[in-house]
Motif scaffolding. Structure first.
Motif, short mmCIF file in Angstrom:
data_model
loop_
_atom_site.label_atom_id
_atom_site.label_comp_id
_atom_site.label_asym_id
_atom_site.label_seq_id
_atom_site.Cartn_x
_atom_site.Cartn_y
_atom_site.Cartn_z
N ASP A 160 -6.86 1.32 2.60
CA ASP A 160 -7.19 1.80 1.26
C ASP A 160 -8.17 2.97 1.24
O ASP A 160 -8.48 3.50 0.18
CB ASP A 160 -7.73 0.65 0.40
N GLU B 222 0.82 -1.22 0.00
CA GLU B 222 0.00 0.00 0.00
C GLU B 222 0.85 1.27 0.00
O GLU B 222 0.51 2.26 0.62
CB GLU B 222 -0.93 0.01 1.22
N SER C 239 -3.47 7.58 4.26
CA SER C 239 -4.25 6.89 5.29
C SER C 239 -3.85 7.36 6.68
O SER C 239 -4.70 7.63 7.54
CB SER C 239 -4.05 5.37 5.17
N THR D 79 -6.89 -3.43 -5.79
CA THR D 79 -7.50 -4.23 -4.74
C THR D 79 -6.61 -5.41 -4.37
O THR D 79 -5.94 -6.00 -5.23
CB THR D 79 -8.88 -4.76 -5.16
N GLN E 55 -11.29 3.07 1.57
CA GLN E 55 -12.66 2.82 1.11
C GLN E 55 -13.63 2.94 2.28
O GLN E 55 -14.76 3.41 2.11
CB GLN E 55 -12.75 1.44 0.47
N VAL F 102 -0.86 4.61 -0.80
CA VAL F 102 -1.98 5.11 0.00
C VAL F 102 -1.67 5.23 1.48
O VAL F 102 -2.38 5.92 2.21
CB VAL F 102 -3.22 4.21 -0.23
N ASP G 68 -9.15 -0.77 7.12
CA ASP G 68 -8.16 -1.01 6.07
C ASP G 68 -7.51 0.31 5.66
O ASP G 68 -8.08 1.40 5.83
CB ASP G 68 -8.81 -1.68 4.86
N ARG H 219 -11.49 3.18 -3.86
CA ARG H 219 -10.12 3.02 -3.36
C ARG H 219 -9.33 4.27 -3.70
O ARG H 219 -9.38 4.76 -4.83
CB ARG H 219 -9.51 1.77 -3.99
#
Length: 321
Positions: free
Chosen positions: A98, A16, A23, A207, A100, A19, A96, A202
């Motif tokens: 991501d 990741e 995050s 994914t 989302q 991101v 998570d 996302r």
């Protein structure tokens, strides 16, 4: 448990790098607004990109951020488990990286927790950016799982949730390896409520749950909470045997009292192939359960931590090395 930490946020990450910094920024902004002590634990599940390097840099600048680095990829559900094992807060939030699941929903979860609820799960009312196939299969899976198990697992929910410390302790006593965290938390009971939200697209990257992983995840969920597939295999075997017996009677009748029988093997081969396919399917279902028994019997640790950051050196996960 440290008296200073009220909230522990567990964030599993796997490849990741695009991101994880964003995050962190959004999570920090949200948790700072709560005005109570917190920690954010990033669990690196064997990433092969720069995720671990970026999180290490964040930890250097912010001591509220903690880091668990696995020796290899052990899986998303195991990463959540490890993060929970290392938490110190009175309330544990799983989300998570991501984005989302929007971090801005966390204060609403905290309000419900302060109202006395011990599990507050995020309930998706909209899935932005997902394809029709993804939406349809996800909806079908959650409803199929609910029908196949006696555990009341809320539909349209993921791992995004807040749990009380007592729930985390109870979950730590559940040692099974094929873990379906949201199902295990439902199985534990306690006072639960949902908070509705719209799931975002996302933020970046791809994914981490392609179709192959989603199918495996679905098998883990169903076999962890239901033995109905074994019952289906039994019913299917009984039905097929009954149909085969009736067909045998028809063949005997034709051979004795009519002249309709034709020599040949086409129909026989077709029936044999169909029946063998069903038998192999049933054996496959049984094999799924036997494979899980085998995994449980080996007794290996759920995960192995290669290194930690901003975590007490003598602290060790309950089920890991």
């Amino acid at each position: 448990m440290s008296d200073s930490v009220i909230y522990s946020v567990v964030v599993p990450v796997y490849n990741e790098e695009q991101v994880v910094l964003e995050s962190y920024k959004r999570l920090k902004k949200v948790m700072d607004s709560v005005n109570e002590p917190y920690e954010i634990i990033f669990v690196n599940d064997g990433s092969r990109d720069k995720t671990a390097f970026i999180v290490n840099e964040i930890c250097e600048k912010d001591k509220n951020i903690k880091f668990l680095d696995f020796s290899r990829n052990f899986g998303h559900q195991i990463a959540i488990t490890a993060g929970m094992d290392y938490t110190e807060g009175e309330a544990i939030i799983v989300i998570d990286a991501d984005l989302q699941d929007p971090p801005e929903v966390i204060p609403k979860m905290i309000e419900k927790w302060k109202d006395g609820y011990e599990v507050v799960y995020g309930k998706r009312i909209e899935r932005k950016g997902d394809t029709f196939f993804k939406k349809f299969t996800a909806a079908a899976f959650y409803r199929l799982l609910r029908r196949m198990t006696d555990v009341d697992i809320p539909v349209d929910t993921g791992d995004f949730r807040l749990i009380d410390r007592k729930v985390c302790i109870a979950l730590s006593n559940v040692g099974e390896r094929s873990r379906y965290i949201r199902g295990l938390i439902s199985w534990l009971g306690f006072k639960q409520i949902g908070v509705e939200f719209s799931r975002d697209k996302r933020f970046a990257g791809e994914t981490k749950y392609p179709l192959k992983k989603m199918v495996k995840f679905a098998f883990d969920a169903i076999t962890s909470f239901s033995y109905k597939p074994l019952k289906i295999a039994t019913y299917a075997g009984t039905l097929i045997s009954f149909i085969g017996f009736i067909y045998l009677m028809v063949i005997i009748f034709q051979a004795l009292f009519t002249k309709n029988t034709q020599p040949g093997w086409a129909s026989l081969m077709a029936i044999t192939i169909v029946f063998n396919g069903i038998v192999l399917m049933i054996l496959g279902i049984i094999g799924e359960y036997i494979g899980r028994i085998y995994d449980e019997a080996k007794g290996r640790p759920l995960y192995i931590v290669r290194q930690t950051k901003n975590i007490e050196k003598d602290k060790k996960g309950l089920r890991g090395w």
